[in-house]
Design a protein around this motif. Structure first.
Motif, PDB file in Angstrom:
ATOM      1  N   SER A   1      -0.415   9.839   2.578  1.00  0.00           N
ATOM      2  CA  SER A   1      -0.821  10.100   3.960  1.00  0.00           C
ATOM      3  C   SER A   1       0.291  10.802   4.731  1.00  0.00           C
ATOM      4  O   SER A   1       0.030  11.671   5.570  1.00  0.00           O
ATOM      5  CB  SER A   1      -1.182   8.789   4.664  1.00  0.00           C
ATOM      6  OG  SER A   1      -2.274   8.153   4.035  1.00  0.00           O
ATOM      7  N   TYR A   2       1.532  10.432   4.410  1.00  0.00           N
ATOM      8  CA  TYR A   2       2.677  11.007   5.130  1.00  0.00           C
ATOM      9  C   TYR A   2       2.867  12.485   4.799  1.00  0.00           C
ATOM     10  O   TYR A   2       3.440  13.234   5.597  1.00  0.00           O
ATOM     11  CB  TYR A   2       3.949  10.230   4.795  1.00  0.00           C
ATOM     12  CG  TYR A   2       5.154  10.673   5.581  1.00  0.00           C
ATOM     13  CD1 TYR A   2       5.301  10.309   6.918  1.00  0.00           C
ATOM     14  CD2 TYR A   2       6.140  11.476   5.012  1.00  0.00           C
ATOM     15  CE1 TYR A   2       6.394  10.722   7.659  1.00  0.00           C
ATOM     16  CE2 TYR A   2       7.239  11.896   5.735  1.00  0.00           C
ATOM     17  CZ  TYR A   2       7.366  11.512   7.057  1.00  0.00           C
ATOM     18  OH  TYR A   2       8.445  11.924   7.790  1.00  0.00           O
TER      19      TYR A   2
ATOM     20  N   VAL B   1      -0.755   4.823  -0.667  1.00  0.00           N
ATOM     21  CA  VAL B   1      -1.546   5.357   0.443  1.00  0.00           C
ATOM     22  C   VAL B   1      -0.636   5.880   1.550  1.00  0.00           C
ATOM     23  O   VAL B   1      -0.874   6.946   2.123  1.00  0.00           O
ATOM     24  CB  VAL B   1      -2.498   4.276   1.008  1.00  0.00           C
ATOM     25  CG1 VAL B   1      -3.263   4.813   2.216  1.00  0.00           C
ATOM     26  CG2 VAL B   1      -3.464   3.808  -0.061  1.00  0.00           C
ATOM     27  N   PHE B   2       0.429   5.133   1.839  1.00  0.00           N
ATOM     28  CA  PHE B   2       1.360   5.553   2.890  1.00  0.00           C
ATOM     29  C   PHE B   2       2.036   6.875   2.530  1.00  0.00           C
ATOM     30  O   PHE B   2       2.181   7.775   3.377  1.00  0.00           O
ATOM     31  CB  PHE B   2       2.432   4.479   3.119  1.00  0.00           C
ATOM     32  CG  PHE B   2       1.991   3.381   4.039  1.00  0.00           C
ATOM     33  CD1 PHE B   2       1.833   3.600   5.394  1.00  0.00           C
ATOM     34  CD2 PHE B   2       1.722   2.115   3.554  1.00  0.00           C
ATOM     35  CE1 PHE B   2       1.435   2.599   6.256  1.00  0.00           C
ATOM     36  CE2 PHE B   2       1.311   1.093   4.387  1.00  0.00           C
ATOM     37  CZ  PHE B   2       1.168   1.327   5.750  1.00  0.00           C
TER      38      PHE B   2
ATOM     39  N   ASN C   1       0.836  -1.209   0.000  1.00  0.00           N
ATOM     40  CA  ASN C   1       0.000   0.000   0.000  1.00  0.00           C
ATOM     41  C   ASN C   1       0.870   1.258   0.000  1.00  0.00           C
ATOM     42  O   ASN C   1       0.568   2.242   0.681  1.00  0.00           O
ATOM     43  CB  ASN C   1      -0.911   0.004   1.230  1.00  0.00           C
ATOM     44  CG  ASN C   1      -1.831  -1.200   1.278  1.00  0.00           C
ATOM     45  OD1 ASN C   1      -2.767  -1.298   0.499  1.00  0.00           O
ATOM     46  ND2 ASN C   1      -1.557  -2.132   2.181  1.00  0.00           N
TER      47      ASN C   1
ATOM     48  N   PRO D   1      -6.695  10.561   1.651  1.00  0.00           N
ATOM     49  CA  PRO D   1      -5.523  11.058   2.380  1.00  0.00           C
ATOM     50  C   PRO D   1      -4.749  12.119   1.614  1.00  0.00           C
ATOM     51  O   PRO D   1      -4.159  13.017   2.223  1.00  0.00           O
ATOM     52  CB  PRO D   1      -4.673   9.799   2.597  1.00  0.00           C
ATOM     53  CG  PRO D   1      -5.110   8.836   1.553  1.00  0.00           C
ATOM     54  CD  PRO D   1      -6.565   9.113   1.345  1.00  0.00           C
TER      55      PRO D   1
ATOM     56  N   MET E   1      -6.531  15.460   2.177  1.00  0.00           N
ATOM     57  CA  MET E   1      -6.318  15.893   3.553  1.00  0.00           C
ATOM     58  C   MET E   1      -4.906  16.441   3.720  1.00  0.00           C
ATOM     59  O   MET E   1      -4.692  17.470   4.379  1.00  0.00           O
ATOM     60  CB  MET E   1      -6.537  14.712   4.507  1.00  0.00           C
ATOM     61  CG  MET E   1      -6.607  15.118   5.962  1.00  0.00           C
ATOM     62  SD  MET E   1      -8.048  16.156   6.299  1.00  0.00           S
ATOM     63  CE  MET E   1      -7.705  16.695   7.959  1.00  0.00           C
ATOM     64  N   SER E   2      -3.936  15.770   3.121  1.00  0.00           N
ATOM     65  CA  SER E   2      -2.538  16.213   3.212  1.00  0.00           C
ATOM     66  C   SER E   2      -2.334  17.556   2.522  1.00  0.00           C
ATOM     67  O   SER E   2      -1.692  18.461   3.071  1.00  0.00           O
ATOM     68  CB  SER E   2      -1.617  15.157   2.588  1.00  0.00           C
ATOM     69  OG  SER E   2      -1.674  13.940   3.304  1.00  0.00           O
TER      70      SER E   2
ATOM     71  N   ILE F   1       0.898  14.789   5.024  1.00  0.00           N
ATOM     72  CA  ILE F   1       0.237  15.650   6.004  1.00  0.00           C
ATOM     73  C   ILE F   1       1.211  16.103   7.089  1.00  0.00           C
ATOM     74  O   ILE F   1       1.051  17.172   7.681  1.00  0.00           O
ATOM     75  CB  ILE F   1      -0.976  14.923   6.634  1.00  0.00           C
ATOM     76  CG1 ILE F   1      -1.916  15.943   7.285  1.00  0.00           C
ATOM     77  CG2 ILE F   1      -0.544  13.862   7.635  1.00  0.00           C
ATOM     78  CD1 ILE F   1      -3.241  15.345   7.744  1.00  0.00           C
TER      79      ILE F   1
ATOM     80  N   LYS G   1     -11.046   5.844  16.435  1.00  0.00           N
ATOM     81  CA  LYS G   1     -11.078   7.181  15.833  1.00  0.00           C
ATOM     82  C   LYS G   1     -12.367   7.910  16.188  1.00  0.00           C
ATOM     83  O   LYS G   1     -12.361   9.133  16.398  1.00  0.00           O
ATOM     84  CB  LYS G   1     -10.928   7.086  14.314  1.00  0.00           C
ATOM     85  CG  LYS G   1      -9.495   6.818  13.861  1.00  0.00           C
ATOM     86  CD  LYS G   1      -9.386   6.709  12.358  1.00  0.00           C
ATOM     87  CE  LYS G   1      -7.952   6.422  11.939  1.00  0.00           C
ATOM     88  NZ  LYS G   1      -7.836   6.237  10.473  1.00  0.00           N
TER      89      LYS G   1
ATOM     90  N   TYR H   1      -7.396   6.547  -2.552  1.00  0.00           N
ATOM     91  CA  TYR H   1      -6.130   7.209  -2.242  1.00  0.00           C
ATOM     92  C   TYR H   1      -6.258   8.730  -2.243  1.00  0.00           C
ATOM     93  O   TYR H   1      -5.426   9.443  -1.669  1.00  0.00           O
ATOM     94  CB  TYR H   1      -5.051   6.777  -3.242  1.00  0.00           C
ATOM     95  CG  TYR H   1      -5.293   7.270  -4.645  1.00  0.00           C
ATOM     96  CD1 TYR H   1      -4.742   8.469  -5.076  1.00  0.00           C
ATOM     97  CD2 TYR H   1      -6.083   6.550  -5.540  1.00  0.00           C
ATOM     98  CE1 TYR H   1      -4.969   8.939  -6.362  1.00  0.00           C
ATOM     99  CE2 TYR H   1      -6.320   7.011  -6.821  1.00  0.00           C
ATOM    100  CZ  TYR H   1      -5.768   8.199  -7.230  1.00  0.00           C
ATOM    101  OH  TYR H   1      -5.996   8.668  -8.490  1.00  0.00           O
TER     102      TYR H   1
END
Length: 348
Positions: A37-38, A33-34, A30, A90, A93-94, A40, A169, A87
């Motif tokens: 996400s990172y 996605v990682f 993945n 994230p 959001m980032s 952010i 969460k 995907y």
């Protein structure tokens, strides 16, 4: 200088993160996605929360955070069309956090007429050394809060990890809504009072513990009672096993509210950095051991119980630590006065 420390640590963490991505097969599956996400983290590095907190102008942080949430929500409706676009969640959001962080940084430069200077490397290491105890303590806090999902992934199927992650969460959202404004705005104010008059500061904390209890205990009871409805509404019927996770963790707002008050707000402001570190490190070890013992048999329930026991230990340890230092931090007369006042107001 503070910004340079953050960038130095961000660079170090990025190297570690990249190594883990390519070394662990489950992460490589993945990788996209990682990575998105990172991103952010870069936004959080840019955002000068510490400045607005110190200036006691956290309303500015709220404005920029609102911008993030607004951009994220609009982006979801515009760009996410089907499950193959997962995907993008994230990623949006980032990008929203990076945008808000950049705006907040530009605003702070204009607000204080800052000039960016490049300090010497030895100055950066000296600053890191001065704040090492607090930094490592916060690392341990993040470790035992984030590692629950990570460790559970080694012992349980993906479905169980999803139940735990979603349920926890949901609890943390309620906790953040209740505690985040108080915790961020309280720290510099409590520090100022304690520096000027220790006894007055302790009395202030005792009084504020009543406010924390009055806000967080009802929120915790609400989570406990209405967990089934909340899970169905916010997560869906496919996440019904998360109900037990929400119920086990339901008293987090109350427990962590007191932990923040007696730990970060009191212990750190009293310059008891090493004691703070010992308590948090002990909690991290307990959490790790309990997860290893319980997760393979109880899956998401084991991880939830481990986390709950850890938070109870940490809160209790801070109270015992302060009492041992001769600081009587709990005074039930304040609670008695509060209850009496509520009863009288209802009679009127």
């Amino acid at each position: 200088m503070f910004y340079l420390r953050k960038h130095f640590l961000f660079t170090l963490c990025t190297l570690i993160f990249t190594s883990l991505i390519f070394l662990i097969p489950k992460f490589r599956e993945n990788i996209l996605v990682f990575i998105v996400s990172y991103l952010i983290v870069a936004g959080y590095v840019l955002f000068p929360t510490w400045l607005f907190q110190g200036l006691e102008k956290l309303y500015i942080t709220s404005i920029f955070n609102f911008i993030v949430k607004l951009l994220f929500t609009i982006g979801i409706f515009i760009f996410v069309r089907n499950k193959n676009d997962f995907y993008l969640v994230p990623l949006l959001m980032s990008l929203g956090q990076i945008f808000a962080g950049t705006l907040a940084l530009m605003y702070s430069l204009k607000l204080l007429d800052w000039k960016i200077n490049m300090p010497r490397l030895e100055d950066i290491f000296r600053e890191l050394k001065n704040g090492f105890s607090v930094f490592i303590s916060l690392v341990f806090i993040n470790f035992y809060t984030i590692s629950n999902t990570f460790i559970l992934g080694f012992f349980a199927p993906h479905e169980n990890v999803g139940y735990f992650a979603s349920g926890s969460k949901l609890v943390l959202v309620f906790q953040t809504l209740v505690l985040a404004p108080l915790a961020q705005s309280l720290y510099p104010h409590v520090g100022k009072i304690l520096r000027n008059d220790l006894n007055r500061g302790i009395e202030y904390i005792k009084k504020f513990s009543v406010i924390v209890t009055a806000l967080t205990l009802p929120a915790s009871i609400f989570l406990l009672i209405f967990a089934p409805i909340l899970v169905k509404v916010f997560l869906g019927d496919q996440y019904l096993p998360s109900i037990n996770v929400v119920r086990i963790l339901s008293f987090f707002p109350f427990i962590i509210g007191l932990s923040n008050l007696y730990g970060i707000q009191t212990t750190l402001n009293l310059k008891m950095d090493k004691d703070f570190f010992k308590v948090v490190m002990g909690g991290s070890i307990i959490n790790l051991l309990l997860n290893v013992l319980l997760d393979h048999k109880l899956a998401e329930i084991g991880s939830s119980v481990s986390w709950l026991i850890t938070e109870i230990y940490i809160t209790s340890a801070f109270i015992i630590l302060l009492e041992a230092k001769g600081i009587k931090i709990i005074d039930f007369k304040f609670y008695s006065r509060f209850i009496t006042g509520v009863v009288k107001s209802r009679e009127i």
